[in-house]
Design a protein around this motif. Structure first.
Motif, PDB file in Angstrom:
ATOM      1  N   SER A  92     -48.656 -16.214 -30.310  1.00  0.00           N
ATOM      2  CA  SER A  92     -49.479 -15.556 -28.899  1.00  0.00           C
ATOM      3  C   SER A  92     -48.651 -14.622 -28.514  1.00  0.00           C
ATOM      4  CB  SER A  92     -48.387 -16.838 -28.046  1.00  0.00           C
ATOM      5  OG  SER A  92     -47.758 -17.416 -29.247  1.00  0.00           O
ATOM      6  N   THR A 113     -48.247 -11.864 -26.378  1.00  0.00           N
ATOM      7  CA  THR A 113     -48.301 -11.831 -25.531  1.00  0.00           C
ATOM      8  C   THR A 113     -46.581 -10.888 -25.063  1.00  0.00           C
ATOM      9  OG1 THR A 113     -47.199 -13.237 -23.798  1.00  0.00           O
ATOM     10  CG2 THR A 113     -50.102 -12.421 -23.846  1.00  0.00           C
ATOM     11  N   GLU A 114     -46.786  -9.723 -23.913  1.00  0.00           N
ATOM     12  CA  GLU A 114     -45.455  -9.219 -23.566  1.00  0.00           C
ATOM     13  C   GLU A 114     -44.169 -10.672 -23.294  1.00  0.00           C
ATOM     14  OE1 GLU A 114     -42.891  -6.164 -23.908  1.00  0.00           O
ATOM     15  OE2 GLU A 114     -44.499  -6.187 -25.013  1.00  0.00           O
ATOM     16  N   TRP A 115     -45.404 -11.465 -21.970  1.00  0.00           N
ATOM     17  CA  TRP A 115     -44.678 -12.693 -21.582  1.00  0.00           C
ATOM     18  C   TRP A 115     -43.952 -12.943 -22.846  1.00  0.00           C
ATOM     19  CZ3 TRP A 115     -44.946 -17.316 -21.339  1.00  0.00           C
ATOM     20  CH2 TRP A 115     -43.684 -18.163 -20.490  1.00  0.00           C
TER      21      TRP A 115
END
Ligand SMILES: [Zn+2]
Length: 257
Positions: A189, A191-193
């Motif tokens: 997972s 993502t940057e977030w």
């Protein structure tokens, strides 16, 4: 006597349970001989004694509350589904798991620093991580067991669907857990977030040297965020156990049946 207890309960602002309120007949429980099922007792003391007329919790009520608190903690710790994953239920004689079993068993008795279990799918690392949490819970501690991809999904939605706990509270709960178990840390997972959230968790745990257990597979270990990896590799706080030679624990177990 019953009327008296009702009054006492009213004074204590505790609602007396109404029989049959749920519409279902309650399963017959043996009635406590000490309080007759009221949950409260008055001590046999003379008039004027400070305990005179005071209601005390009966030991049956205390025991019931402790059992309830344990179940609630188990739910809070996300351990309900993993409650059978104990050290006793683990096959420690399997190839390649002896060291991990030994280290995890010792860690659970007095968690300190970080423990990172790296091994292929099915090597038993999740079982061992859950066993640490279960043992710690049984010792009266408050572990928090969480599957990382699920945690990230959970955090992404603003509110937890069932608990009504807001994202911020949940995130703080995870970051500050007494003993945090992060199962299946990975980059899928990525993502940057998500990377930022994971980093924030590890950074807090690192700065406060909070006991933390991580499981992950070797491929993911190689691809970790450098900021997280450098902390996981800091031997001053972290111990990495490679379950390299472990074969598929679940498959082997299934074959034995
Ligand atoms: Zn009782």
């Amino acid at each position: 006597m019953a009327k008296r207890v009702d009054e006492v309960l009213r004074r204590l602002k505790i609602a007396a349970p109404q029989p049959g309120q749920s519409g279902q007949p309650e399963p017959a429980e043996p009635v406590c001989p000490k309080c007759g099922g009221a949950g409260y007792i008055c001590r046999d003391v003379p008039l004027g004694h400070p305990y005179f007329g005071k209601a005390f919790e009966c030991e049956c009520l205390i025991a019931k509350r402790e059992a309830q608190a344990f179940t609630e903690l188990q739910e809070l710790s996300n351990l309900v589904d993993f409650r059978h994953k104990t050290f006793a239920a683990f096959n420690a004689k399997a190839v390649g798991v002896a060291e991990a079993f030994r280290v995890c068993s010792a860690y659970a008795e007095d968690p300190g620093g970080w423990l990172v279990l790296v091994g292929p799918v099915g090597c038993g690392k999740t079982h061992l991580a859950a066993a640490i949490a279960n043992r710690y819970l049984a010792l009266g501690g408050k572990p928090f067991f969480v599957n990382v991809p699920e945690l990230l999904d959970h955090l992404r939605s603003t509110y937890a669907p069932n608990s009504g706990v807001s994202y911020d509270e949940r995130f703080e709960e995870v970051r500050n857990a007494e003993l945090l178990i992060l199962d299946d840390l990975g980059t899928e997972s990525g993502t940057e977030w998500a990377r930022e959230k994971i980093y924030q968790i590890f950074n807090r745990r690192y700065n406060s040297e909070a006991p933390t257990v991580v499981t992950m597979n070797p491929r993911e270990y190689g691809r970790l965020d450098e900021r997280v990896k450098s902390r996981l590799q800091d031997a001053a706080i972290s111990r990495v156990i490679e379950m390299r030679d472990a074969q598929d624990y679940r498959q082997r177990k299934a074959r034995r049946r």
